[in-house]
Design a protein around this motif. Structure first.
Motif, short mmCIF file in Angstrom:
data_model
loop_
_atom_site.label_atom_id
_atom_site.label_comp_id
_atom_site.label_asym_id
_atom_site.label_seq_id
_atom_site.Cartn_x
_atom_site.Cartn_y
_atom_site.Cartn_z
N GLY A 60 53.93 22.94 41.81
CA GLY A 60 52.56 22.64 41.42
C GLY A 60 51.65 22.50 42.63
O GLY A 60 50.51 22.95 42.60
N SER B 272 48.44 24.95 43.32
CA SER B 272 47.09 24.43 43.52
C SER B 272 46.55 24.85 44.88
O SER B 272 45.36 25.16 45.01
CB SER B 272 47.07 22.90 43.40
OG SER B 272 47.97 22.31 44.31
N ALA C 283 45.44 28.36 44.50
CA ALA C 283 44.20 28.41 43.74
C ALA C 283 43.01 28.08 44.63
O ALA C 283 41.96 28.71 44.55
CB ALA C 283 44.27 27.43 42.56
#
Length: 40
Positions: A9, A13, A16
């Protein structure tokens, strides 16, 4: 398992955020021209 999931995760992120920054940079053609000059 949970540690690995949290790490995944974190990387997602991070990716992103990088994509978001790249989008902003490429919206300004000035930065895009510098970028293309670097990889010419």
């Amino acid at each position: 398992m949970w540690k690995r999931f949290k790490k995944a995760g974190f990387f997602v992120s991070l990716l992103a955020v990088l994509v978001f920054i790249l989008k902003i940079i490429f919206k300004g053609g000035y930065f895009a021209s510098i970028f293309y000059r670097l990889f010419d």
